[in-house]
Design a protein around this motif. Structure first.
Motif, mmCIF file in Angstrom:
data_model
loop_
_atom_site.group_PDB
_atom_site.id
_atom_site.type_symbol
_atom_site.label_atom_id
_atom_site.label_comp_id
_atom_site.label_asym_id
_atom_site.label_seq_id
_atom_site.Cartn_x
_atom_site.Cartn_y
_atom_site.Cartn_z
ATOM 1 N N GLY A 318 72.685 69.537 121.003
ATOM 2 C CA GLY A 318 71.505 68.926 120.733
ATOM 3 C C GLY A 318 71.293 67.603 120.616
ATOM 4 N N ILE A 319 72.322 66.657 120.991
ATOM 5 C CA ILE A 319 72.463 65.327 120.879
ATOM 6 C C ILE A 319 71.647 64.591 121.989
ATOM 7 N N ALA A 320 70.961 63.422 121.870
ATOM 8 C CA ALA A 320 69.907 62.826 122.926
ATOM 9 C C ALA A 320 71.032 61.978 123.782
ATOM 10 N N VAL A 321 71.153 62.447 124.875
ATOM 11 C CA VAL A 321 72.031 61.790 125.608
ATOM 12 C C VAL A 321 71.642 60.998 126.856
ATOM 13 N N ALA A 322 70.491 61.277 127.317
ATOM 14 C CA ALA A 322 69.804 60.639 128.697
ATOM 15 C C ALA A 322 68.359 60.551 128.563
ATOM 16 N N GLU A 323 67.838 59.786 129.372
ATOM 17 C CA GLU A 323 66.284 59.848 129.504
ATOM 18 C C GLU A 323 65.753 59.736 131.139
ATOM 19 N N ARG A 324 64.576 60.105 131.177
ATOM 20 C CA ARG A 324 63.959 60.215 132.474
ATOM 21 C C ARG A 324 63.071 58.778 132.212
ATOM 22 N N ARG A 325 62.987 57.974 133.277
ATOM 23 C CA ARG A 325 62.169 56.790 133.545
ATOM 24 C C ARG A 325 61.496 56.889 134.777
ATOM 25 N N LEU A 326 60.026 56.295 134.900
ATOM 26 C CA LEU A 326 59.492 56.065 136.020
ATOM 27 C C LEU A 326 60.080 54.740 136.704
ATOM 28 N N ALA A 327 60.252 54.907 137.866
ATOM 29 C CA ALA A 327 60.780 53.734 138.714
ATOM 30 C C ALA A 327 59.848 52.470 138.829
ATOM 31 N N THR A 328 60.361 51.282 138.779
ATOM 32 C CA THR A 328 59.660 50.138 139.127
ATOM 33 C C THR A 328 58.812 50.655 140.369
ATOM 34 N N GLY A 329 57.319 50.033 140.118
ATOM 35 C CA GLY A 329 56.426 50.501 141.346
ATOM 36 C C GLY A 329 55.984 51.701 141.209
ATOM 37 N N PHE A 330 56.580 52.734 140.404
ATOM 38 C CA PHE A 330 55.766 54.141 140.412
ATOM 39 C C PHE A 330 55.131 54.093 138.904
ATOM 40 N N ASP A 331 55.546 53.201 138.024
ATOM 41 C CA ASP A 331 55.122 53.051 136.705
ATOM 42 C C ASP A 331 53.834 52.396 136.545
ATOM 43 N N ALA A 332 53.346 51.742 137.737
ATOM 44 C CA ALA A 332 52.159 50.885 137.593
ATOM 45 C C ALA A 332 51.062 51.804 137.422
#
Length: 332
Positions: A318-332
């Protein structure tokens, strides 16, 4: 053009993985936005079941068989093989005077946990009704019986599949360069990502109430059936079902194998199509969620956005170990 970076996975302050792909947003006026190569040719896989179901309605077979919204939703479904799916498809076939052996989709263990557990703990083997495509194939059989065509409706040269190809090419507005055989043994016709988005926009415009004619009416009925029965289109715990519920039936979404995802937004006449190049479902679910939020179709604060995009990934303790992020260019 090359695939664009869409979704990243970060762990310990470093980018561990990146998922690249293509995405297109289309509306009444044409292409609204694109990432990667809009002309990339893909197999839409199960994301195009709405297209494959159009001949079922346009031919009059659906009305002749007295199909309702539940059957039409199942014709578009990649379901879990839960009892709500299996029992309804069985009843549909029985109403046609047909049965499970008439299907040509093959059998696999259901993804629905209770039904999977029931079969695992008994001597009963899964049957073709458990196949996630059994609803689509029941629709195929309905068309085949109506036209008194041969039983091997899955063959590419069967009149049904020729009808599907004609409709597919007309709605995508592209000549398909060919087909591959899907997991359920039916042909899956290739198209571009933009062609698939264009087709989804056509469904959206039809479902908004605009236009007339047999095809428009068929698109409207299928889209509205999907949004009325999100539990039949996929099942509990599945992204398609949870995203449609989160948007209150205003948007229809549908996944396909190898990380394809589409959306139909009638209020805006919008169609979305995306393909993650590496086939990762994790990334396609995150990418469609991001696009739905960006377009104002899905509330960014809804828990489903956390599940598929913004919540941290946790390990077995249950430990938070990673995260998803929007790539640069897809986050705009």
């Amino acid at each position: 053009m090359a695939a664009a970076d869409l979704i990243e996975l970060w762990r310990g302050g470093l980018m561990e993985s990146v998922h690249r792909g293509h995405a297109v947003v289309w509306d009444r006026g044409g292409m609204v936005a694109a990432w990667g190569d809009a002309d990339a040719v893909i197999f839409p896989r199960s994301s195009c079941k709405m297209l494959q179901a159009l001949p079922l309605i346009e031919s009059g077979a659906a009305d002749a068989a007295g199909l309702g919204t539940e059957q039409l939703a199942l014709a578009c479904a990649s379901h879990q093989g839960a009892r709500i799916h299996v029992d309804r498809v069985a009843a549909w076939l029985d109403g046609l005077g047909l049965a499970e052996p008439d299907l040509r989709c093959g059998a696999h263990m259901p993804n629905d946990p209770p039904e999977n557990r029931r079969l695992t703990c008994s001597d009963e083997a899964p049957c073709q009704l458990h196949n996630n495509c059994s609803g689509k194939h029941a629709g195929f059989l309905t068309w085949t019986r109506h036209h008194r065509a041969g039983p091997d409706y899955h063959e590419p040269d069967h009149p049904l599949q020729q009808a599907v190809r004609r409709v597919f090419e007309e709605v995508t507005d592209e000549t398909s360069p060919g087909y591959g055989i899907d997991g359920c043994s039916a042909p899956n016709f290739a198209t571009s990502v933009s062609g698939l988005a264009r087709a989804m926009s056509a469904f959206a415009v039809a479902a908004s109430g605009e236009g007339s004619g047999a095809r428009t009416a068929a698109m409207r009925r299928l889209t509205r059936a999907m949004t009325a029965h999100p539990d039949l289109v996929a099942g509990e715990g599945r992204a398609c079902t949870e995203l449609m519920r989160a948007m209150g039936g205003r948007v229809a979404v549908k996944t396909g194998a190898e990380a394809v995802f589409v959306a139909i937004a009638p209020d805006r006449g919008l169609g979305i199509a995306l393909k993650v190049a590496d086939g990762a479902t994790r990334a396609s679910e995150a990418a469609i969620t991001a696009l739905l939020v960006r377009l104002g179709l899905l509330d960014a604060g809804h828990p489903v956005v956390g599940k598929y995009l913004t919540d941290p990934l946790r390990n077995w303790r249950g430990i938070a170990v990673a995260e998803r992020r929007l790539a640069t260019g897809f986050d705009a």
